[in-house]
Design an enzyme around this catalytic site. Sequence first.
Site, PDB file in Angstrom:
ATOM      1  N   GLY A  11      30.049 111.052 134.966  1.00 25.56           N
ATOM      2  CA  GLY A  11      30.327 111.667 136.517  1.00 25.56           C
ATOM      3  C   GLY A  11      30.834 110.144 136.839  1.00 25.56           C
ATOM      4  O   GLY A  11      31.484 109.218 137.203  1.00 25.56           O
TER       5      GLY A  11
ATOM      6  N   SER B 227      31.756 108.684 129.070  1.00 26.09           N
ATOM      7  CA  SER B 227      32.367 107.679 130.219  1.00 26.09           C
ATOM      8  C   SER B 227      31.388 107.378 130.654  1.00 26.09           C
ATOM      9  O   SER B 227      30.920 106.893 130.193  1.00 26.09           O
ATOM     10  CB  SER B 227      33.232 109.212 131.327  1.00 26.09           C
ATOM     11  OG  SER B 227      33.861 109.155 132.347  1.00 26.09           O
ATOM     12  N   TRP B 228      30.963 107.650 132.089  1.00 23.64           N
ATOM     13  CA  TRP B 228      30.058 107.144 132.752  1.00 23.64           C
ATOM     14  C   TRP B 228      28.598 106.687 131.566  1.00 23.64           C
ATOM     15  O   TRP B 228      27.696 106.167 131.558  1.00 23.64           O
ATOM     16  CB  TRP B 228      29.338 107.603 134.140  1.00 23.64           C
ATOM     17  CG  TRP B 228      27.956 107.453 134.391  1.00 23.64           C
ATOM     18  CD1 TRP B 228      26.460 108.200 134.189  1.00 23.64           C
ATOM     19  CD2 TRP B 228      27.375 105.782 134.952  1.00 23.64           C
ATOM     20  NE1 TRP B 228      26.148 107.883 134.775  1.00 23.64           N
ATOM     21  CE2 TRP B 228      26.248 105.971 135.002  1.00 23.64           C
ATOM     22  CE3 TRP B 228      28.071 104.884 135.161  1.00 23.64           C
ATOM     23  CZ2 TRP B 228      25.452 104.644 135.218  1.00 23.64           C
ATOM     24  CZ3 TRP B 228      27.424 103.608 135.680  1.00 23.64           C
ATOM     25  CH2 TRP B 228      25.641 104.198 135.820  1.00 23.64           C
TER      26      TRP B 228
ATOM     27  N   ASP C  13      43.942 108.239 126.782  1.00 27.90           N
ATOM     28  CA  ASP C  13      42.672 107.624 127.882  1.00 27.90           C
ATOM     29  C   ASP C  13      43.554 107.703 129.150  1.00 27.90           C
ATOM     30  O   ASP C  13      43.246 106.174 129.545  1.00 27.90           O
ATOM     31  CB  ASP C  13      41.163 107.595 127.025  1.00 27.90           C
ATOM     32  CG  ASP C  13      40.494 107.853 127.919  1.00 27.90           C
ATOM     33  OD1 ASP C  13      40.626 108.576 128.739  1.00 27.90           O
ATOM     34  OD2 ASP C  13      39.598 107.971 128.010  1.00 27.90           O
TER      35      ASP C  13
ATOM     36  N   HIS D 177      40.777 112.034 127.318  1.00 32.48           N
ATOM     37  CA  HIS D 177      39.205 111.092 127.885  1.00 32.48           C
ATOM     38  C   HIS D 177      38.393 112.696 127.565  1.00 32.48           C
ATOM     39  O   HIS D 177      37.019 112.503 127.422  1.00 32.48           O
ATOM     40  CB  HIS D 177      39.479 111.558 129.345  1.00 32.48           C
ATOM     41  CG  HIS D 177      38.226 110.400 130.051  1.00 32.48           C
ATOM     42  ND1 HIS D 177      37.640 109.254 129.305  1.00 32.48           N
ATOM     43  CD2 HIS D 177      36.920 110.679 130.891  1.00 32.48           C
ATOM     44  CE1 HIS D 177      36.384 108.479 130.290  1.00 32.48           C
ATOM     45  NE2 HIS D 177      35.877 109.805 131.012  1.00 32.48           N
TER      46      HIS D 177
END
Length: 321
Positions: A43, A115-116, A272, A300
């Site tokens: 996120g 990711s985050w 990605d 990703h």
Amino acid sequence: MSALYPEIEPYDHGQLDTGDGNLIYWEACGNPAGRPALVLHGGPGSGCSTAARRYFDPDAYRIILFDQRNCGRSLPSAADPETDLSVNTTWHLVADIERLRAYLGIDSWLLFGNSWGSTLALAYAETHPERVAAIVLSGVTTTRRPEIDWLYRGMAPLFPEEWHRFRQAVPPGIQQRDEDMVAAYHRLLNHPDQETRLKAARDWHDWEAASILLADPHGLPRRWADPAYLLTRARIITHYFSNGAWLEDGQLLKNAARLTDIPGILLQGRFDIEAPLVTAWELARAWPQSELSILPHAAHSTANPDMSAAIVAATDRFRDI
């Protein structure tokens, strides 16, 4: 045949009171006596998913997942404009992780972040290295300013039509045309009018969809059909990114020496677009105990079969550390 482990349900769950008006939803799956592993979702603001339970051997791991502040089943929700996000920062989340570890009686755990979630894993590990047994990261980010700028300006030449719509969706008076789009949408997502907020959330995700659909033409995450989910996620993302995630620029790379003696596996898709390979490559150079694996046909998304298989293979390697 899927590389993921079979679907499982939590054997325990609860709401952890942070003491500042927030309740953090957590759940535990797999083997209660197994090696502890913590899932850090992306996120920011996406919430944890049932698929993430399946990255770990349920006979070997005690799998802990939680919804970060103000998203998913954690309360209060960022979809409510009255929810105060001033107590939702990277360092509040790092403190939440440590509070959850102590509450569950865990000495140290493996961290998995996508990711985050990879940014958050690094922030926690560099703050509490003695509590981290190993790290697996995919779609590696460190949330530096150049990484944020790439997402909301640098990618524009790749998607000119979508970028035009993204910019034109900002009403006159909200921003100067050359202003940071994150700041403009942050204002729209905190506007007093509900329809303005909802439209901004949809427009924000329409821009994100451009790069997602390029890498995965099968479609968008099912959760994106829920307007409240879109509003929650977009409001939290713009809150974090407009504040540089409360990190000094390049901080996590500069402090990578704190990860000494922690083994790590970095999984990066060659295609990605959202998190270009350079960040994972730079992190691998700054963290000699890590191993960078570049997946030639992945992007990703963790839903990519090559990426999901690589995540499972990585967690399998750490079962007995």
